[in-house]
Each structure stands twice: as structure tokens, then as C-alpha cells.
Design a protein around this motif. Sequence first.
Motif: not given
Length: 969
Positions: A476-496
Motif C-alpha cells: 500500500p506504500f507503493l504508487t505508480g507501479n503497474a504490477a502492484n496496481d494489477a494486484l489491487l485490481a484483483l480485489a476490486q468488486e462491482m456490487p449491484t
Amino acid sequence: MHKLSPLALAVAGGFFVSPIIFAAEETAKEEQKIEKIQVTGSRIKGVDLEGTQPLVVISADDIKNSGASTIYDLLKDVAQLRGGSGTFSTSESGATSNSTPAGQAAASLRGLGPAATLTLINGRRVAASSFAAGTQNFVDINSIPLAAIERVEVLATGASAIYGADAVAGVINYILKKDYQGAEVNASYGNSTASSDEGKYNLNLVFGTAVAGGNLTVFADHFDRKGFMAKDRDATRNPLLQSSYSYLPKTAPNIYYFSAVDGNELATPGCPTALVTTELGEQICAYYPNEDDQLSTPFESSSAGFIFDTELGNVRWTSDFFYGQTKSTSQSSPAPINQVNDSEGPFADETVLDIFPENVRNDILDQIYIDPFNTVAGRRLYGFQFDARFATPRTVEIDNTSLRLVTGLAGDVGDWSWETALTLSQSESEQTAIAGVYNRYKYHAALAGELCNDGSIANYNADSDTLSCSGAIYNPFLTGNAANDALLALAQEMPTRDGKSTVYGWDARISGDLGEFNGNIIGSAFGVELRREKITDTPSSNSQANAANGYLVDVFGFGSSLSAADRSQWAAFAEFYIPLTETLDLQLAGRYDNYDDFGSTFNPKVALSWRPVEELVVRASWATSFRAPSLTQAGVKLRTTTASFDCGANQAVADLYCEGDGTERSNNVLELGNPLLQAEESASVSFGFGWSPTQDTTLTVDYWQFKHDRLVDTDMTAVLNAAITDASLRHCGLVPEGGQGISYNPDLCDVTDAAGNTIEDDGANLSEILGAWIDYAEPRFNELPLFRDHVLLLQNTGEQNVSGVDIAFDQRFDIAGGTMKLSFDATHYLSFERNRPGSDFIEELVGTWRYPENIASLGLSWSGDAFFSSVTVNYTSSYADDISGMRGRELDELDALGVLDADGERDVSAWTTVRANIGYDFSNASISLSVDNLFDRDPPKAYGSSRGFDSINHDALGRNYRLLFSYRF
């Protein structure tokens, strides 16, 4: 039948308060041709009733020249709809469950709330939005097509004796166009004059022709508007106070105070803004909501429909239908990141500090504790706690569709007129979270390197100390890193969230002469009505809380409301218009409503009008009204949201939960519907006069008063207060399933009062337990530690009483071959009393936050054969800033700025804006330009609002214009 008298027409015109008034004389001439008419506030046709009640009429020409592109734009300057916090627009929309549903707007008369204002189309009901604002159902006025509206009639007095439920503060009746001949196309474009782009355009078509022996009127409308952000204006780009910060930054997380050796929050390197010094002397990276605040949502609407009217022998058949669709995107601030159990301070693996240079890393390690923590998969790792929120704002998209079909028959039997109709009205909404919403379990798995590449959480084998998949650790302390951001994207949800609201109705009415009294005709109307209402609001499973999962919603910071309810209702009404003498008329009405859930109610109305001379009418009325508990309030199964408690309203609560300060706190709560709710009740009184010494002059003055009882709401302040003596409301840890009350930190039960009672025991002394807790835990703040998910039941909690005076003056002059009109209207609030949350104390709201004492408009217009123009000045008086709810650190900063008076208060300044309109009518076309906020006035500063201004009573858009072109075929 009585014809409209010149005085009655003048009085009706005098009550029109929209900022721009055109063609009123032509409207009056057309109405004089009609022998039998029906006005809002009565079911009797053909009698002169306008003088008995304050009716605001907004005509088709008024709509055209108002510069409005939506119904909300049209109504926002009507005095009866200004003041208080009831009326809201897309400026209040957000992505959370307690926000106004994205893209939707509501109208509220007299500040009593949108649920207390009845919305009608052609005198019949409209389905409420399936998504409630909180738990209050309301009609989304953005779903009503402006192109189809012939006029709007606003009756700002109790009207349940005529119309039934919800007409507590009055009625807004939208009258559709019919019998239209020809075709007209209107196209408009508007924008602000700022460097940012808030462009909007509107295109609509109206076409009418004779078809099958009748008349068919067809309309279509499309409107598109871009969004508007706080960062787009100098006045709202930056916070007014440095101290109005959050400890939870969205970049460069802070290290949580509990992990710091000195017990203070610790900033880590990388904060993109200057560090903030807190009231505890800490240096932290802070967050201000202005940077993500959306002041107006992007919004798109399309609608089409028809009105068909024909004669079938001696019977008149009328049908109207419209279908509309709106789309909007709305956002709220990024969600806070908590532990899996929703407590503060999530853990990060100690290796995340390896991104810093060795000397920086070692310096941080010297200042923090490295402690063990358990992971989602069941491992035990070592790390530290941090404070942060996600970088992406919570964002939702919402599609709303609405349809309405009314088909009816009408005719005459002798001197009696009758009509009957079937109504179907429906609102259906679909919402999807498209950004900024993350699964709590997957996110914590990512922090521990336990999130697999397919988005699943790894299984842990304790015997072999291995994971079923090997994932990278999210930093969470690393910004602007594509691999790190891609890992966070795996946790994204799209509740309806899916909702549907439907109204089925049938009504039958008859109106005619009942007989004579003193040689005058008694008018009357009778009717019956059947109605069936259904509503559902169903979120996806990943945004629902339940006892089985410990009320932990799968996603962070995104609540939901699960509700389903239906009800059936029938009603019968009678109304009489009795000319007692040649100058004194009496209106009597009564309506009985029976509901299959909460029971029945009877509401009467008595109104008198006296015309001592032709130029003067004196009128008075008394009526009772009611608001049935909304279907959402009756049918909420479980609503996850936040609720505030006000320590300024209750000193006992302040001493236990706010260190004695009068601040306002917010907590996660669960709301439950209550099938035992009673109807809200209201009694209204009004009296006044209309004086028209000439056909060109009208003065009206009216006093009005509402007493509104048994309001429905949740009241956390009251529950906290009740819990001081009621042990059944106090729970260590989560509230048990089926229970109600307050959830305390589970560790609180480790301490007792002097008699050995824990906080869950009868007779426990909470003040002594607080002292014991301070000695035991040495907490950061000396207050009883609340946990989460307090369970609150909707109740009939209180009352509100409001009174005021409306004044309207209208003067016309024939000048230079045209007509000049001077118009003035104002509302003066005499009193607005409401009981404080958690207290029986009645507080006076007039002059307090969001309750201006005076609201006024002054307009001057001129219209000739072709040219027309107008200037309107809108005024809102000053009122107190929301100082009482501010934090101590904010009050200290205000004091240092020197903006507080001797009593430690300040006022939000009065606000005056100017609107100008100019146009020209050609033989088959017209063009006009309207400019709002002509002198580009910033909204007055409001330190008590996180936005820095009051977005209900003021507007940060600045100077904006609308260019309209119309062509008639």
C-alpha cells in the motif's frame, strides 16, 4: 356553473413565484373560455375555487422562458421549495447507501422533506423512486419529461382531505399538454463561463394533430449534462480550514498510532502534499474531501410519450403514456481501509518498507513496533498497522427507467360530470459500482501475499507451511507501479443494486350541483380510489450484511439496503362548495383512507373565502394530513449505512462518548424496518387575502402553519441516551441477531463499575465504567469505546412545527407598445421547531444552519410584439454556520482566523444573485438567451460544511447561460 371572476384570475396570477413570468394575461384569457375547470386542491369542476387557497401556477410560457432544462431547474427558485434540507438535486448524489441516488432529485415544500410533498401528474400519483434517499421514498422529478408539461400547479398547504397520503406540506401537480396542434422543436445549449466544461444540451419535440376523430399529442425529449467537480472552482478547490482533515490519506499511508513507539500517528515518506500538524502534535499525511467532491453528477435523460383524447359518443376517452430513461455516474470519497473485522489499523507485512532507502527504512523501524498478526488464510506473520483509504473514489453508474400509463373515460349525466381511470406507474433502477470498491478478504489476502492470480484466496496447509498458490505481496506504500496496481485490481468488486417501484390504481369521481342554499348553487364532488403499491430494493450478495457473516459486508465502505414491501389501500372522499351568502363561500372536504398494513385515517378540510368587494378576497383554511410510512421504512430487512449522533443535543451522551464536547460523530449502523410504524400526522392552518384593485395589480399575503407529528427516522442519539439506563440496549461486541442497541468494544466487558457490574448488566454505572476503562486501557480518547454495526429500529421519533408568511405582488404596465411587469414574492419563516435528536427539547431552526429566515425574488420583465426581456434578483438571507458540530481543532483554527463572534458563532452571509433573459419572437421561431448568476457570485463561505458552502441553498457553478432556439411548424 360559476365562471372565473377577474379577481380570481388575478389572485391565481399573483401567486406565481417562478423567477420569470410571461404571458399570464394570455393564459387567463384562455382559462376564461372554459366553463368547467378543475384546479389543484379541489375535485369540484366548474366553480371558482382559486381564491380559497394559495396556488402557484407556472405556465407553459413561464417554463419556456425560465431557462430550465429539467424540472428541478424549474422549481429550484420557487420560494415555497427553498430553505431547509428537504429539496435536493444531483449535487447531493453519491456512491454510498445513505447518499441521494445518483442522478435523482426531489422537491420538498416548506422544508418538511420530500416524503411530505405529494407529486401528481394530471391529478394522479406517480411511482416513487425504487431507491430511497436514506429510508425516505420520494418521486424522482428528473424522471418527469419537461417537454410534456403544459403547466405546474403548486399548492403549499395540507391536502390529504383531497388527495390522501403524503400531502402533508402540499401538492405539486404537473399538467400535461393535450389538444396540441402543429409541431414545435426546441433546442438549447448551456454552459458555465468558467474555463472548465459543464456543458449541457437539450432537444425536444412536440407534435399534435387530429387522429381518429380525436387529438394526438406526441412528445420526445433528450437532455445531456456534464459533471461538475469541486476542484473546478477556486472557491471549492481547497478546504477552508487546514484542520478539516482526515487521518486517512489516499496516498502514502500513515503508520497507525498503535504501532508507533511514542503512541502518535507517523507519516511515511511520499506524501504528495505538505504534512499536517494534528491537535496531538503529530505530523501526518492528510486527506481533504474537496479533491474528490462531485458537486453535480453527469446526467443524461431521454423520454417520449403521447396524450390521446377523443370522443366516443357521449363519452370522452383520454390516455396518456410516457417512457423515460435516465443515466448518471456518481462518486463519493475513497473508502477507508480497515481490518477484516472492520476495526481500525490494517496490518501490512514488514517487508513493504523495503521500497524505501535503507536509512529511511531503518529510521521508520526505529519508531514502530513489529507485531504478529493473523492473515485471511490463517498464517501468522509480522508487521505493523497503517492508516489509509483507497486511492480511487467509490463510483457508481445508475440507469433508471420510468413509465406511466393512464387511460380513462369521462362524460356527463345531466348536470353531473363523471370520470374514471386506470393508472400504472413504474420506476425501475439498476446500479453498478464501477470503481473504488474492494473485497475486504481479497484485499487483506493481497497484503499477505495470499491472493492468487485468478482472484481467489490461497488455501494454507499448516502442516507443510505452504500456500496453494504463491502471490506477490500488495504494497500500500507503493504508487505508480503497474504490477502492484494489477494486484489491487484483483480485489476490486462491482456490487449491484436492483430496485423496482410500482403503483397500480383505479379511481372514479363524480362532480356536480348538489342543490341550492340561499339561492346559490352547492357544488360537490365524490369519489373512490383503489391503489396497490409494491417496492423492492435488492443489492447483490457481496454488499449485503447478515448475522451469519458477523454483519461484515464483503466490500469495504459500501453499504446497501435490502427491502421489499407492498400494500393495498382504498379510499373514499367527499367535497362540497357552499356559497353561504353572495360574498361568503365555504369549502368542506373529507377523505377516509384504509391501508392493509398500518390501519385507517380520516382527514377533513374546512376553507372559507369572503369577498366583501369585487377587488378583495379574504381566505382561511384548516386541514389535517398524513404520511403513510414509506414502503422502504416498513419493509427494510437490513440496511447497512452510517448514522450520526449529536453530542451537542444531549450532555449525558456527550460526557460518555464525546469527552464532554458537543461534536457530531458518525458510526456504521444497521437499520431495520418496522411494520408497526404509525402514520405521520399533520395539521395545517392558513389565512390571508388577495387584493386586486385593478386588472393589472395584485397583492397577496398569506400566513401558514404546519404541525407535523410522529416523524419516522432512526435516532442514534436517543438510543445512546436510552442505553444509559436500559441494559438491553448495551452489548459487548456485536448486537445479537434479533436484538437492538449499541455495540461496544468487546474488551469493555473486562472492566466494571464500583459494584462489579459490566456494561451489559442492569444497574451498571456508565460513568464509573468509563473511568475504569480509562485506567485499564489508557485509550487515545477518554470515551466509551464503540464497536460497529449498532442496530437501530425505525421509529416514530419526534415532531416539527413550521410557520411563515408568503407575500406576492404583481404589477403590469402598458409601455412603449408592450407590457412591463414588476413582480415580487417572498417567504418569511416565523418559526421552524423540531425536537433535537435524543432529546425532548424543542429547538428553533429558523436562522440556524440551512434554515434562512427570508427568501425573496424581485423581477422586472418587458414583452412586446416580438422582443422580450427580464431581470430577476433572487435573495437568500443569512443564517448561522454549522459551528456546533465542528471538532475542537477546527474551532481553534476559526478562533485564530478571527471569524467567530463573541459567542463563538458566525453567520453564513446572505446571498443575492441576478438572472437575466432576452429573446425575440419571429413569425415561426424564437430565440432567447438566459444568464444565471449574472455577476458570477461565489457561494457564501460555510466553515461547518466539508464542501465549504451550503450546496442546498447555494450553488458553486457560478455564471452560466442557456441559449434556446424554438421553431414552430
